[in-house]
Every structure is written in C-alpha cells, then in structure tokens.
Design a protein around this motif. Sequence first.
Motif, short mmCIF file in Angstrom:
data_model
loop_
_atom_site.label_atom_id
_atom_site.label_comp_id
_atom_site.label_asym_id
_atom_site.label_seq_id
_atom_site.Cartn_x
_atom_site.Cartn_y
_atom_site.Cartn_z
N VAL A 59 -3.24 7.67 -8.51
CA VAL A 59 -3.36 6.55 -7.58
C VAL A 59 -2.18 5.61 -7.81
O VAL A 59 -1.94 5.17 -8.95
N LEU A 60 -1.44 5.30 -6.75
CA LEU A 60 -0.26 4.44 -6.87
C LEU A 60 -0.65 2.99 -7.12
O LEU A 60 -1.58 2.48 -6.51
N SER A 61 0.10 2.33 -8.00
CA SER A 61 -0.07 0.89 -8.20
C SER A 61 0.60 0.15 -7.06
O SER A 61 1.37 0.73 -6.27
N LYS A 69 17.35 2.86 2.70
CA LYS A 69 17.90 4.07 3.29
C LYS A 69 17.74 4.11 4.81
O LYS A 69 18.30 4.99 5.47
N GLY A 70 16.98 3.17 5.36
CA GLY A 70 16.79 3.13 6.81
C GLY A 70 15.98 4.30 7.34
O GLY A 70 16.27 4.82 8.43
N ILE A 71 14.97 4.73 6.58
CA ILE A 71 14.14 5.86 7.00
C ILE A 71 12.67 5.42 7.09
O ILE A 71 12.23 4.54 6.35
N PRO A 72 11.90 6.01 8.02
CA PRO A 72 10.48 5.65 8.13
C PRO A 72 9.65 6.29 7.03
O PRO A 72 10.07 7.24 6.36
N ILE A 73 8.44 5.75 6.86
CA ILE A 73 7.50 6.23 5.84
C ILE A 73 6.33 6.92 6.53
O ILE A 73 5.76 6.39 7.49
N LEU A 74 5.97 8.10 6.04
CA LEU A 74 4.73 8.76 6.42
C LEU A 74 3.75 8.56 5.28
O LEU A 74 3.95 9.11 4.19
N ALA A 75 2.73 7.73 5.49
CA ALA A 75 1.78 7.41 4.42
C ALA A 75 0.48 8.15 4.67
O ALA A 75 -0.28 7.82 5.59
N ASP A 76 0.24 9.16 3.85
CA ASP A 76 -0.99 9.96 3.93
C ASP A 76 -2.03 9.27 3.06
O ASP A 76 -2.00 9.37 1.83
N GLU A 77 -2.98 8.59 3.71
CA GLU A 77 -3.95 7.76 2.99
C GLU A 77 -5.39 8.22 3.23
O GLU A 77 -6.32 7.41 3.24
N VAL A 78 -5.57 9.53 3.37
CA VAL A 78 -6.89 10.04 3.73
C VAL A 78 -7.90 9.92 2.59
O VAL A 78 -9.11 10.00 2.81
N TYR A 79 -7.41 9.71 1.35
CA TYR A 79 -8.32 9.59 0.20
C TYR A 79 -8.49 8.15 -0.26
O TYR A 79 -8.84 7.89 -1.41
N GLN A 80 -8.27 7.20 0.64
CA GLN A 80 -8.27 5.80 0.23
C GLN A 80 -9.60 5.33 -0.30
O GLN A 80 -9.68 4.37 -1.08
N ALA A 81 -10.71 5.98 0.07
CA ALA A 81 -12.03 5.61 -0.45
C ALA A 81 -12.35 6.34 -1.75
O ALA A 81 -13.41 6.09 -2.34
N ASN A 82 -11.46 7.22 -2.19
CA ASN A 82 -11.72 8.06 -3.36
C ASN A 82 -10.89 7.60 -4.56
O ASN A 82 -9.93 8.28 -4.96
N VAL A 83 -11.23 6.47 -5.12
CA VAL A 83 -10.56 5.96 -6.33
C VAL A 83 -11.63 5.76 -7.39
O VAL A 83 -12.58 5.00 -7.19
N LYS A 122 -7.95 0.98 -11.49
CA LYS A 122 -7.15 1.47 -10.38
C LYS A 122 -7.72 0.99 -9.06
O LYS A 122 -8.93 0.81 -8.91
N LYS A 123 -6.85 0.79 -8.08
CA LYS A 123 -7.25 0.29 -6.77
C LYS A 123 -6.33 0.88 -5.72
O LYS A 123 -5.15 1.11 -5.97
N PHE A 124 -6.89 1.12 -4.54
CA PHE A 124 -6.07 1.60 -3.44
C PHE A 124 -5.29 0.44 -2.83
O PHE A 124 -5.86 -0.60 -2.50
N HIS A 125 -3.98 0.63 -2.67
CA HIS A 125 -3.11 -0.35 -2.01
C HIS A 125 -2.49 0.33 -0.80
O HIS A 125 -1.69 1.27 -0.94
N SER A 126 -2.85 -0.13 0.39
CA SER A 126 -2.32 0.51 1.59
C SER A 126 -0.85 0.14 1.79
O SER A 126 -0.41 -0.95 1.44
N PHE A 127 -0.10 1.07 2.36
CA PHE A 127 1.31 0.80 2.66
C PHE A 127 1.43 -0.32 3.67
O PHE A 127 2.37 -1.13 3.60
N LYS A 128 0.51 -0.39 4.63
CA LYS A 128 0.58 -1.44 5.64
C LYS A 128 0.47 -2.83 4.99
O LYS A 128 1.25 -3.73 5.30
#
Length: 512
Positions: free
Chosen positions: A263-265, A279-293, A298-304
């Motif tokens: 789980v990312l800090s 780098k001027g590149i977009p992010i693809l954030a796969d957050e399908v397991y956000q409820a599984n911590v 540890k805590k889920f931190h959304s990219f948004k």
Amino acid sequence: TAVMAQSMCGCRSEHERILMDIESAGRVGQRGLHKKMTIAGLDKHLVDMKYAVRGSVVAKADELKERLDRGEDLGFEEIVPCNIGNPHAVGQKPITFYRQVAACCTCPELCEEGGPLPDDVKKRARDYLAATGGNGVGAYTGSTGIRLVREQVAAFIGRRDGFPADPEAITLHTGASEGVKRVIQALVSKEDDVIMIPKPQYPLYSAALTMNGGQALFYECDEENDWAVTRQELEAAYLSGHDEGYNVKAIAVINPGNPTGNVLSEEDVKMFVDFAHEKGIPILADEVYQANVYAEGKKFHSFKKVLRTMESADSKYASVQLMSFHSTSKGLIGECGFRGGYTEFVGMSQKVLALFFKVASTSLSSNTLGQIMVGLMVTPPAEGEASHALFQEETAAIFSGLKERAKLLSDGLNAIPGISTRSIEGAMYAFAKVEVPARAVQHALKSGMKGDEFWCLELVEKTGIVCVPGTGFGQKEGTFHFRITILPPSPMLTGMLARLKSFQESFLNTWA
C-alpha cells in the motif's frame, strides 16, 4: 479401387498427369480461399499477446477438474482456485442489500408496496429504474452510463477526497479492465510508444499494450523494501526508454498493489504525481483495491486527493492529467460477474473527453446491472435506513475475514521451506518468492517453460492448488515467484497451506 486407380494413372501420359496435378492444386487453392482465419493471417499483436492469469496453469486446472468430476482419484478431492481475485467463486457470500436491489431492478413487481423487501431497497431500485428513462435494465443506457450512477460516483469521490468530481468526466464500463484498455488504446499509436508500468505488474497492462502495438517500460518494485519504488528507479527507467528512442506516453500505478499486496504512503503518491508533472505524462491510477487495506498504520491515499492537495499548494500541478479506475469486482462487494467499473478523467480537455465518449459509443453501453452495482458500491445504505444494520454486519465480517486471511497466508507461506513473502498490506494477493532448484529450471527450459511456470504446473497436478507463475507479472532476473490469493475461506486456506508445504518439500527433494 486404389489398385485400379494406380493402374489407370500408369496408363496416362506425363502431360495428362501434370494437367491433373494442376487441376488438383487449383481445387486445393479454391478451398484455401475460404480459410482466411488462420494464425498466420491474424493480427500479430493479438497472437503475441499473453495473459498469465488465464494461462496454461488454469487450462491444466480445468482439465483436472473434469477428471475429478468423472470420479477419477487424483490424490486430492478439489481444485483450490488461488489464481484470481474472484471472491464468490471461493465462497464469499453476496451482500444482501446489493442483491435485493438488483432483484427489484430485474423484477420491478418486487418494488410494490407491502412486499417483503425493505423500503430502502425498493426506493433505491425505483430510483435506478426511473433513471433508465423507465426502460428498465433490459434496455441500452447512454454510452457513458446512467446519469444518476455517475452522479453517485462523483459524490463518492467528493466524500472520499474532499474535492469535487464532475459526473460528466466519469464513464461507466464493463469492469475496470475495459476502462484501462480504452485508455491504453488511445495513448498507443506507434511501435515505439511505451507506458511505464510496475514490475511486477497486473498482466492486463502488458497484454493491452501488446494488443495495441505498444510496449511496456518497466520500473522495478523493490521486494526487499516491501515492494517500494524510489524516484531514482523511476528516473532510471524513464531515461533508459528515452535513450533507446521510445516515446513515453504515460505511467501506470497500481495501489494497493496487484500482485504485490503493498500500500503506497501519501509521500509515495506525491512522488509519482511530481514525476508525472516533471515528465509531462498522464497517470493511470488503478485503485480497484482501495477498500482492501489491512495493515496497521496503512491507509489508502487516492491519486485524485493527493493531486488536488498538491495543486492547492502549487498551481503548477494543475497541468497533471489523471485517469483513475475502480471496479465492483474487488473491495468488499466482490461482484465480479456483474462487470461494473468506472473511470474518472482529471485534467482532460473537452475534445479528449469527447474522443473517449466516442469510443464508448461503439459498445452502445455497458451492462445496465453492472452500472447499478457501481452506484450501489459507492452509495451504501445510510444510517437510519432499514438495510443499514445488516449491511454493516455483512461488510464488517467480509473485511475481518480478508484481514485474518492476509495474515494467515503471509505467515503460512513464510513457514514453508524455500518460500517467502512480504507481509500482505492490502489487495487480495501475496507475490511469493519460491526456490526452484537448478535441475528443475533446466528441465523446464527444455520444455519451453520458465522455472516458476513448471513449478506451478507441478503444483496443480499434484495438489489441485491453482496459482499464477511470476513470469506472467514480471520479476527480477534470477528469481521465481507465484501469485496466490487470500480469498479461500480460512479452513480451505489452512488445508491448502498444508498441501503446499508437503508439495514444496517433495519438490525440493526430487530436484535437488
């Protein structure tokens, strides 16, 4: 008749035989004209594409299951599917509220007053049915999904992050996978287009890149440091791609990690956002397991949320583009079969959004019940509503079971000789390192396999336990791994670990 034919041929002139050969070849050629669907004539990218989660090990498991069903004695009584995050396939019970609303949507008569179902269930179903324009779940919806559900997703994101979301920048689709594939399809247009993805990764990413003619540019997750990623590693990976002439189009991040279970800090997420900005590149954030911590601290931190927070402190981050994905297949809902998912687009122009909406329109719409499941996932029954107490009880039990089994699997794997794993902090898997003796590796190579693929095939044949070879996810050179889920019920998981221990001890002795 064969003798007569040979005799007749013997009487013909050489010229006649040549004419017959030409005529015969012509007939073969005419038949060949109807055989355009051959591997040689199909798209090279599809032929080259690999998806390990449903690969050779699963095919062998299917064969063994058929043999068990016929009553054959294989030395084990059941197949234990530890290869995929499919909760209901291994005994997780559906959440009552979700299924009751789905039942009412498919059979509106259940919504009538005086029926046995709770009032909040019937009201929710009536709201969804009305949102279809009164057409019901058997009709197409708008291509980006039911407006009410997109509004519910936007409200959920707002509650989660403390920053607003726009329902017009949210699309509903068939699971998170379809959203990921659409984005990769849009980003990749040339053979030298690459997307940075983690190693190990979820094979959807490498498969989608291959299908669309692009390539993966891996950045390494450090197993000895709980699968962490450093800025130095990101820079090195980006530079290597740039030096080799590749065009880096985006970076993908899976949080919580699949297959790694890390789980990312918040600082980790900030690092990725800052890197993408630089780098001027977009992010693809796969957050399908956000409820599984599960891990303490540890805590889920959304990219948004992290992106918007950074943007609030420094407006330069307003240029960062983000696409985040979520699904009804994971979390606590586990409704894989309904195939519900969404993408939120952040920082995109109206022209870019219009392109994705155009792509969505080629599918007309996604599964209507899957869309409704997305709405239910992000809008559970509120406190004071009739279904709230049971919903809380059921979801708490599911989460508690997942957390318990995450520890059970971590501890159990680490107690087996030749197998080790990092603690499972989140998601639904361990990505365990396995010792495969050199003799076994050489034997596997002669059969066209990697050492861990051979190990997994032997495992399923001897025990019925289905895992996925680490080769399909990517791994550090010279190491072997397998992905295994925490999903089987505790008694099944305990029995599986005992069989796995016995197998590994025997395997090491056989191939030492």
